[in-house]
Design an enzyme around this catalytic site. Structure first.
Site, PDB file in Angstrom:
ATOM      1  N   HIS A 200       0.883  -1.171   0.000  1.00 15.28           N
ATOM      2  CA  HIS A 200       0.000   0.000   0.000  1.00 15.28           C
ATOM      3  C   HIS A 200       0.923   1.224   0.000  1.00 15.28           C
ATOM      4  CE1 HIS A 200      -2.599  -2.725   2.521  1.00 15.28           C
ATOM      5  NE2 HIS A 200      -3.595  -2.138   1.894  1.00 15.28           N
TER       6      HIS A 200
ATOM      7  N   ASP B 242       2.206   1.924   3.497  1.00 18.56           N
ATOM      8  CA  ASP B 242       3.185   1.046   4.153  1.00 18.56           C
ATOM      9  C   ASP B 242       4.596   1.464   3.817  1.00 18.56           C
ATOM     10  OD1 ASP B 242       0.925  -0.630   4.432  1.00 18.56           O
ATOM     11  OD2 ASP B 242       1.455  -1.635   2.557  1.00 18.56           O
TER      12      ASP B 242
END
Ligand code: XLS
Ligand code: CA
Ligand code: CA
Length: 441
Positions: free
Chosen positions: A101, A104
């Site tokens: 993502h 992240d």
């Protein structure tokens, strides 16, 4: 720079008789199965969010997992240390793919512009690391659920500016996925649903979600991204009802907005069970509808009612899942992403490696067994026998040309009298039990 995973050797295939804990017993990456190396069927991926970003916190207690990058330096240097550790973990596992993502891999900034700047800086950093790594990008995705602005959804938010923020984020995430050679782009509707129908205009929200997905597909073609666009079904959590409930619901949604030939599904085992289905049910449904894209590998806990995202350990369900994957024509550009997290007490770097080794070995054994099951043909023969009547000309005609009156006339004329036949469930279960647990691999 040395990271927590640097001290570990590459995990190697040693075969079923190996007694070494950090060795693969079944994941022989180069083994040729059905004409291709095993690694090309399974296409394993590490999930950046669980394996690098999770801290072990739960609703009852704070972090238990402390890695070096979590407390040293400014946010960008922390993100770089995390990336260094990620690529060391990929090296140790010898894993061909990873997934991320935006949130992240790069820290959020104070504004949208700053957040995107951080994201692109980290994308370049990861791109450089990928130059010297064997590990490629399976898919990218945007986190449109953690920040408070998404509390009432992203594309389905009543506030159009959240729709715009989400569109900007996804646009840049797609750009970065393409830049890093990603093979899929995933949309998981984290809060695309509702907590209460009392404050929700469902039709309007569904139309907004359909419009958002159409924009994504249009942009994919515009930038020449040749990966797949995938929706990840989940029935609930964090909302009490999510619009992408399960594969069948997603298919209806895609049909409604004319996107059924553009978008496939990324299926997660724990989401299937939350929807009251088995993983193999969801895979078989996607196979039947022609929209199987990729898999998120994990498991729930039958004693707990939420999305525990544990590493898988059920050979039966994984073998049947792989059977349906093969029957659906394989994973193509998709793969098996470990969207799974170690438990709160498993806070050492070694725990993380054990978790992946077990998961990869289980999937490999399941795939090899499923391939063998198909190859020996006994199970398929039982299935074929059950439907053999449909090979008769009058049966085929019912599916092609006959009207309801003609079918009725033929049934009356032939005085048909269908008799009950055994479904052979226990016989099939025994056959599968022998194949699964006594497979000679
Ligand atoms: C959460 C989802 C999420 C998606 C990617 O339950 O599984 O991790 O896979 O956003
Ligand atoms: Ca998932
Ligand atoms: Ca999950």
């Amino acid at each position: 720079m040395a990271t927590e995973f640097s001290e570990f050797d590459v995990v190697k295939f040693e075969g079923p008789d190996s007694t070494k804990a950090l060795a693969y017993q079944f994941y022989n990456a180069e083994k040729i199965v059905m004409g291709r190396p095993l690694k090309d069927h399974l296409r394993f991926a590490v999930a950046y969010w669980h394996s690098l970003a999770m801290t072990g916190g739960d609703p009852f207690g704070g972090p238990t997992i402390h890695r070096n990058w979590m407390s040293t330096g400014d946010p960008i240097s922390q993100a770089k240390m995390k990336a260094d550790a990620a690529f060391e973990l990929f090296r140790v596992l010898d894993v061909p793919f990873f997934c991320f993502h935006d949130a992240d891999m790069a820290p959020a900034g104070a504004t949208l512009a700053e957040t995107l700047k951080n994201f692109h800086a980290m994308a370049d950093y990861l791109g450089d690391k990928m130059q010297t790594s064997k590990t490629k990008l399976l898919w990218g995705t945007a986190n449109l659920f953690s920040a408070p602005r998404f509390m009432a959804g992203a594309s389905t938010n009543p506030d159009p500016e959240v729709f715009a923020w989400s569109a900007a984020t996804v646009k840049h995430c797609m750009d970065v996925t393409k830049q890093l050679g990603g093979q899929n782009y995933v949309l998981w509707g984290g809060r695309e649903g509702y907590e209460t129908l009392l404050n929700t205009d469902m039709k309007q929200e569904l139309d907004h979600m359909g419009r958002f997905l159409s924009l994504v597909v249009e942009y994919k073609h515009k930038i020449g991204f040749d990966g797949q666009i995938l929706i990840e079904p989940k029935p609930k959590e964090p909302t009490s009802h999510q619009y992408d409930f399960d594969t069948a619901t997603v298919y209806g949604f895609l049909k409604r907005y004319g996107l059924e030939n553009e978008v496939r599904v990324n299926l997660e085992a724990n989401h299937a069970t939350l929807a009251g289905h088995s993983f193999e049910h969801e895979i078989a449904t996607a196979g039947a509808l022609g929209i199987l894209g990729s898999l998120d590998i994990n498991r729930g806990d039958a004693l707990l009612g939420w999305d525990t995202d544990q590493f898988p350990n059920d050979l039966w369900t994984m073998t049947m899942s792989m059977y349906h994957v093969i029957k659906a024509g394989g994973l193509g550009k998709g793969g098996c992403n470990f969207d799974a997290k170690v438990r709160r007490q498993s806070f050492t770097p070694e725990d993380m490696i054990h978790a992946h080794v077990g998961g990869m070995d289980l999937c490999a054994r399941a795939f090899l067994t499923a391939a063998e099951l198909i190859d020996d043909g006994n199970y398929d023969a039982l299935l074929a026998e059950r439907y053999a009547g449909w090979q008769r000309p009058e049966a085929k005609a019912m599916l092609k040309s006959m009207t309801l009156e003609e079918i009725s006339a033929r049934a009356e004329k032939d005085e048909i009298d269908p008799q009950p036949r055994s479904g052979k469930q226990e016989q099939i279960e025994n056959l599968l039990m022998r194949s699964i647990y006594s497979a000679k691999l």
